[in-house]
Design an enzyme around this catalytic site. Structure first.
Site, PDB file in Angstrom:
ATOM      1  N   CYS A  49       0.835  -1.205   0.000  1.00 38.18           N
ATOM      2  CA  CYS A  49       0.000   0.000   0.000  1.00 38.18           C
ATOM      3  C   CYS A  49       0.867   1.252   0.000  1.00 38.18           C
ATOM      4  CB  CYS A  49      -0.920  -0.005   1.222  1.00 38.18           C
ATOM      5  SG  CYS A  49      -1.757   1.568   1.465  1.00 38.18           S
ATOM      6  N   ASN A 149     -13.225  10.285  -1.367  1.00 37.48           N
ATOM      7  CA  ASN A 149     -13.931   9.253  -2.128  1.00 37.48           C
ATOM      8  C   ASN A 149     -13.765   7.963  -1.366  1.00 37.48           C
ATOM      9  OD1 ASN A 149     -14.591  10.915  -4.366  1.00 37.48           O
ATOM     10  ND2 ASN A 149     -12.524  10.651  -5.186  1.00 37.48           N
ATOM     11  N   GLN A 164      -8.583  13.821   0.088  1.00 35.90           N
ATOM     12  CA  GLN A 164      -7.740  14.624  -0.786  1.00 35.90           C
ATOM     13  C   GLN A 164      -8.051  16.102  -0.603  1.00 35.90           C
ATOM     14  OE1 GLN A 164      -7.139  13.282  -4.861  1.00 35.90           O
ATOM     15  NE2 GLN A 164      -8.465  11.513  -4.524  1.00 35.90           N
TER      16      GLN A 164
HETATM   17  O1  LIG Z   1      -7.350  10.778  -7.172  1.00 35.67           O
HETATM   18  P1  LIG Z   1      -7.770   9.328  -7.323  1.00 35.67           P
HETATM   19  O2  LIG Z   1      -8.261   8.735  -6.029  1.00 35.67           O
HETATM   20  O3  LIG Z   1      -6.747   8.487  -8.006  1.00 35.67           O
HETATM   21  O4  LIG Z   1      -9.018   9.390  -8.322  1.00 35.67           O
HETATM   22  C1  LIG Z   1     -10.367   9.471  -7.953  1.00 35.67           C
HETATM   23  O5  LIG Z   1     -10.715  10.770  -7.466  1.00 35.67           O
HETATM   24  C2  LIG Z   1     -10.596  11.848  -8.412  1.00 35.67           C
HETATM   25  C3  LIG Z   1     -11.131  13.101  -7.763  1.00 35.67           C
HETATM   26  O6  LIG Z   1     -12.512  13.022  -7.458  1.00 35.67           O
HETATM   27  C4  LIG Z   1     -11.315  11.552  -9.722  1.00 35.67           C
HETATM   28  O7  LIG Z   1     -11.003  12.530 -10.669  1.00 35.67           O
HETATM   29  C5  LIG Z   1     -10.959  10.170 -10.279  1.00 35.67           C
HETATM   30  O8  LIG Z   1     -11.781   9.900 -11.403  1.00 35.67           O
HETATM   31  C6  LIG Z   1     -11.179   9.126  -9.187  1.00 35.67           C
HETATM   32  O9  LIG Z   1     -10.831   7.851  -9.681  1.00 35.67           O
END
Ligand SMILES: O=P(O)(O)O[C@H]1O[C@H](CO)[C@@H](O)[C@H](O)[C@H]1O
Ligand SMILES: O=P(O)(O)O[C@H]1O[C@H](CO)[C@@H](O)[C@H](O)[C@H]1O
Lengths: 342, 342
Positions: A49, A149, A164
């Site tokens: 990870c 997310n 994020q």
């Molecule tokens: O940044 P990650 O986790 O790789 O990516 C995820 O979050 C982003 C921000 O919402 C999106 O644009 C991506 O499509 C999603 O897969």
């Protein structure tokens, strides 16, 4: 099945967009895609990870042996300090540079913990981290988007608990809509849209999920996702910088309660995307803004059947089956103790 | 990986919304969810399918032994003729009845055919059906939304090739945005927004996927989905009623080409949601409107890796990695003969 099969629309006053509600459609059969339930039984540490303490990441870097939260610059940032030469502007071809930066916030060193499984003390560290990062980035950028997310179905590519921050100069489209709506409402009413909304919902109670001295969680009147919620400051605070210790403690507590209730709806680690809307940092007068978070969870009828926002929704407007009031009742009636603790 | 890792934004003049483009992000690794490739090898007739000819449907009805297209009232319609008593209107709690109806259009009696696998003659039947249904429903309703959800990942609950129509009195949110933008543009320029756009794109050609005498397909300058396209009338026609025979034949032909190119990108039955935007039917003067369809396909990097419009996108604005120009090039360079025909 509701006795009166009537559809109706409700308007989101923050964006001006409507949602179509069709409560009689709750019972239609489903033979389409289901999602794999999110994998359980993860280890507390996972050597592959990129977010676990001590592990290697992209670009020959590695993580410190962090013990609480840990923030780093996104190795695949969607925003950078570079600028483009925009095409010649015209009404049809408008282009502009997007200067900014993106960071990742690990919520916990433990690979297999999610927000409801953290203690209130650990959640307070998350809240403090959000506040510290917000304070730092809002000195530089006008628009600081803090979000999470959660779950593969929400495009989360790493199970390690993390969120994020994408920060940039320009106001993102959704933030600009909310800025314009809140400003117009304040000019009309001499009070903040979301403060008036908090007052009305606190009185009504039919859409309330939970609350404490400083925060209210409702399924908003205009919710588009089945179990969407709005987590809003009762104190009319405009951004993360302004939060005091009592408000942060209360936030840690209500985050634990809300995410626990989510997991208990289908006895699963409930996927969602959530994020904070702060007042734009360069605003001189922030009286019309109230700090809030939106939670957008996709599940509809089980741990594997989600709502699809597709053809009609993309071309027309968002559509939902169960009413916001029913969703709030379900969230209110599940236990506030996490199902894995029983 | 682009040499200059700069992000930029582009504005959609139909909606006023921006999209964030981060071309340097194309190469980030992925260890999140992948989708099952859509099942192949379906039979031409499936006894359990509620859309196959002769089969039983909900509510004790059954389908005729249709041989071309077949339209019926949606058995689980999101819209009905019933009205509600809206809550007392206020700025924060706006609610209204949504009176309308919903229909299903089977594109073919054959359970295992998709649009690119139909002949141009069969596609002409689909176009004629759209025109007939549009003409009938637009007599009654101001807003007639014709769309198709294709593939399980787009919430399509039945593999049998079909689309839907949801028709209602009110203008749906997205249609209202496009109405206001096109009207404002026409008032400023004395020409239609999309006609001027067609002229500019035809000259530029870098975003063109394919075209014929009556239709243009481009990856629009402001595309948010990786392989999003705009299919637009070159003749400035405002709605489906106005289409003549030559325009319908040309539409059948370009539909076959576009959907074939889509399938050929990843040698898979390419999922998407598509739908038509017609001028509101009660508009007296439709000069500012141009009939068009949007195709919103979710796939990004393979038959199983899709773009997730999640946290940042829901709270901020849509984001894409590959540029519209690169997507158009890919769509232009794949074969226009379907991969299953080789
Ligand atoms: O940044 P990650 O986790 O790789 O990516 C995820 O979050 C982003 C921000 O919402 C999106 O644009 C991506 O499509 C999603 O897969
Ligand atoms: O009508 P269907 O195919 O059952 O349902 C599908 O399309 C509808 C219209 O876009 C969506 O509201 C549903 O979420 C989706 O699953």
């Amino acid at each position: 099945m509701s006795s009166n099969p009537a559809a109706f629309r409700r308007r989101n006053p923050l964006t001006g967009e409507w949602v179509l509600v069709s409560p009689h459609r709750n019972n239609r059969p489903w033979s389409g895609a289901t999602e794999e339930p999110s994998k359980v039984e993860l280890p507390a540490y996972e050597s592959n990870c990129p977010l676990c303490p001590g592990n290697a990441r992209a670009n020959d870097t590695s993580n410190p042996n962090y013990e609480s939260t840990f923030v780093f610059k996104n190795d695949f940032a969607a925003l950078t300090e570079h600028e483009i030469e925009p095409v010649d502007a015209s009404d049809l071809f408008q282009e502009q540079s997007a200067v900014g930066e993106a960071r990742v916030i690990c919520f916990s060193p433990e690979h297999n913990k999610t927000l409801p499984q953290l203690t209130e003390q650990e959640l307070l560290s998350v809240v403090n981290t959000w506040q510290r990062e917000y304070s730092e980035l809002s000195e530089i950028y006008n628009c600081v988007q803090i979000f999470e997310n959660k779950g593969e179905v929400m495009g989360c590519s790493q199970p390690h608990p993390h969120g994020q921050i994408w920060a940039h100069q320009h106001l993102a489209t959704e933030v600009e809509k909310e800025e314009l709506s809140q400003k117009a409402y304040f000019d009309d009413h001499s009070s903040a849209l979301l403060s008036d909304y908090v007052a009305a919902e606190t009185k009504d109670a039919s859409r309330t999920v939970c609350e404490n001295d400083h925060w209210l969680v409702v399924v908003p009147f205009w919710a588009k996702w089945p179990f969407e919620t709005l987590l809003v400051s009762k104190d009319g605070i405009a951004d993360f910088i302004a939060l005091n210790q009592a408000q942060k403690l209360a936030l840690a507590s209500i985050l634990k309660e809300l995410t626990t209730r989510y997991d208990n709806v289908f006895n699963t680690s409930f996927p969602y995307s959530m994020g904070w809307h702060n007042a734009p940092s360069t605003l001189e007068d922030k009286s019309h803004w109230v700090l809030h978070a939106h939670f957008y969870p996709p599940l509809l009828r089980s741990a594997t059947i989600k709502k699809h926002m597709v053809g009609y929704e993309m071309l027309g407007e968002s559509q939902r089956d169960l009413t916001p009031e029913l969703a709030a009742k379900i969230l209110r009636e599940v236990s506030s103790t996490h199902y894995l603790e029983n």
